[in-house]
Design a protein around this motif. Sequence first.
Motif, PDB file in Angstrom:
ATOM      1  N   ARG A  75       2.567   5.589  -2.658  1.00  0.00           N
ATOM      2  CA  ARG A  75       1.908   5.128  -1.505  1.00  0.00           C
ATOM      3  C   ARG A  75       1.249   6.352  -1.090  1.00  0.00           C
ATOM      4  O   ARG A  75       1.499   7.430  -0.978  1.00  0.00           O
ATOM      5  CB  ARG A  75       3.108   4.758  -0.526  1.00  0.00           C
ATOM      6  N   SER A  92     -13.078   5.062   1.174  1.00  0.00           N
ATOM      7  CA  SER A  92     -12.488   4.769  -0.139  1.00  0.00           C
ATOM      8  C   SER A  92     -12.547   5.782  -0.842  1.00  0.00           C
ATOM      9  O   SER A  92     -13.755   6.499  -1.045  1.00  0.00           O
ATOM     10  CB  SER A  92     -12.809   3.345  -0.512  1.00  0.00           C
ATOM     11  N   VAL A 143      -2.167   2.735   1.263  1.00  0.00           N
ATOM     12  CA  VAL A 143      -2.516   1.768   0.366  1.00  0.00           C
ATOM     13  C   VAL A 143      -1.307   2.014  -0.572  1.00  0.00           C
ATOM     14  O   VAL A 143      -1.035   3.312  -0.928  1.00  0.00           O
ATOM     15  CB  VAL A 143      -3.851   2.332  -0.372  1.00  0.00           C
ATOM     16  N   ASN A 144      -0.890   0.860  -1.225  1.00  0.00           N
ATOM     17  CA  ASN A 144       0.278   0.983  -2.257  1.00  0.00           C
ATOM     18  C   ASN A 144      -0.458   1.071  -3.511  1.00  0.00           C
ATOM     19  O   ASN A 144      -1.227  -0.194  -3.927  1.00  0.00           O
ATOM     20  CB  ASN A 144       1.420   0.182  -2.124  1.00  0.00           C
ATOM     21  N   CYS A 153     -10.354   2.061   1.854  1.00  0.00           N
ATOM     22  CA  CYS A 153     -10.010   2.509   3.459  1.00  0.00           C
ATOM     23  C   CYS A 153     -11.465   2.647   4.055  1.00  0.00           C
ATOM     24  O   CYS A 153     -12.525   3.152   3.666  1.00  0.00           O
ATOM     25  CB  CYS A 153      -9.613   3.736   3.399  1.00  0.00           C
ATOM     26  N   THR A 205      -6.998  -0.857   5.749  1.00  0.00           N
ATOM     27  CA  THR A 205      -6.863  -0.589   4.326  1.00  0.00           C
ATOM     28  C   THR A 205      -6.398  -1.545   3.641  1.00  0.00           C
ATOM     29  O   THR A 205      -6.088  -2.822   4.496  1.00  0.00           O
ATOM     30  CB  THR A 205      -5.889   0.605   3.981  1.00  0.00           C
ATOM     31  N   ALA A 206      -6.277  -1.824   2.420  1.00  0.00           N
ATOM     32  CA  ALA A 206      -5.711  -2.933   1.613  1.00  0.00           C
ATOM     33  C   ALA A 206      -4.577  -3.458   2.241  1.00  0.00           C
ATOM     34  O   ALA A 206      -3.322  -2.519   2.314  1.00  0.00           O
ATOM     35  CB  ALA A 206      -5.677  -2.724   0.206  1.00  0.00           C
ATOM     36  N   LEU A 211      -8.795   3.126  -4.135  1.00  0.00           N
ATOM     37  CA  LEU A 211      -8.116   3.049  -2.919  1.00  0.00           C
ATOM     38  C   LEU A 211      -8.900   2.416  -1.711  1.00  0.00           C
ATOM     39  O   LEU A 211      -9.641   3.466  -1.122  1.00  0.00           O
ATOM     40  CB  LEU A 211      -7.312   4.119  -2.934  1.00  0.00           C
ATOM     41  N   LYS A 226      -1.206  -4.269  -2.463  1.00  0.00           N
ATOM     42  CA  LYS A 226      -1.150  -3.409  -3.063  1.00  0.00           C
ATOM     43  C   LYS A 226      -2.368  -3.511  -4.338  1.00  0.00           C
ATOM     44  O   LYS A 226      -2.691  -4.650  -4.618  1.00  0.00           O
ATOM     45  CB  LYS A 226       0.053  -2.860  -3.630  1.00  0.00           C
ATOM     46  N   VAL A 235      -6.275  -6.737  -6.238  1.00  0.00           N
ATOM     47  CA  VAL A 235      -5.504  -6.464  -5.173  1.00  0.00           C
ATOM     48  C   VAL A 235      -4.833  -7.625  -5.146  1.00  0.00           C
ATOM     49  O   VAL A 235      -5.124  -8.689  -5.103  1.00  0.00           O
ATOM     50  CB  VAL A 235      -6.575  -6.277  -4.041  1.00  0.00           C
TER      51      VAL A 235
END
Length: 397
Positions: free
Chosen positions: A145, A132, A161-162, A73, A56-57, A71, A60, A396
């Motif tokens: 979060r 994602s 992911v935030n 993923c 994941t990122a 988001l 944030k 990001v």
Amino acid sequence: MFSKRLRPLASVQTFFVVCILTFALSVTSLPADLEKGRRKVVHVLEDDSGAVIVQTAPGKVVTHRGGSITLPCRFHHEPENTDPSRIRIKWTKVTDALQFEDVFVALGRQQRVFGSYKGRVFLEQAGPGDASVIIQNVTLEDYGRYECEVTNDMEDDTGFVNLDLEGVVFPYYPREGRYKLNYHQAEDACKRQDAILASHSQLHKAWLEGLDWCNAGWLEDGSVQYPIAHPREQCGRKDTPAGVRNYGYRHLEDEHYDAFCFTSKLNGKVYFLKRFKKVNYAEAVKACVRDGSVVAKVGQLYAAWKFQLLDRCEAGWLEDGSIRYPIVNPRSRCGGAQPGVRHLGFADKKFRLYGVYCFRKSKDESADGAGKTKSRTDSLASAKSSNRNPINATRVI
């Protein structure tokens, strides 16, 4: 000779895997009342098969209220020819250390969206291994979060992911005065002013940008803090370094403080209603309604100051009965040398006369404030286009 030495080691490995599987089964068989509120991820890795890796990122993702955001993923599994219909993707929001809110789940072609996310969350579907999701029409409550969990039969992995929002933090207290709000009252007060309780990270960022406030207020995690940019005797002593003062976690019902609220970009516009004469509160409400608007809330005025760069050196009524005005370009006759939203307190609604700040919703919104519903295809295309647009793109960091 060499192969005979390997056999005991292989037996040990077999025994070790059996023990892990036995432990995993024993964990899942705990009584339901002990499992409530708990989440476990059991990893069973066997030789050359079954591994699931989620990425994941690292930082944030940032957007604003009303925007669309992906988001990110992605996952990789072994063996690569695993049946896609047996891959389960689940997104949840982490509300605190032991509480999770379901957002989205997909198993093959079957998908389900939960709660307030219905109609707003979709898989990005950018190719194999993409888990994602796109969130459309982002709300203040979406901040936080998120957990991305990918499961292949008994093997799984998770990533986090935030989601952050561009916005503004402002202190708030009601007409009754300072230190009158317990935690739940503070939460409600922020919501009534088109905001939510701020997080510690949001307050810390506001302090870095110059927010200085000498009264302690609730944050969303139940702690009580306040930001000091210019130390002074009446705000924790002059010789104390600048920073965010922290009272720690307080009793949510019995203790009373102010609130630190957070709001983001508006789905509409705040403006000062030009009139020939000043009005009392009831007349201000009628004037905004006649102009196709409503009296602006405190959070809306702060958002207009932050994002519209609304600058008006004239005091006006707001929805809570307070008198305020926004200053982007400070001048001596408009309340000092710092930009901000000036607060003149709460006035007598019947006898005091002021101007009024009104709020008008965007034309593309329905009467209840929600955006018009788009088809899924159009929505996904719009979201991907906005992410590619260098002007409106979320980022990001």
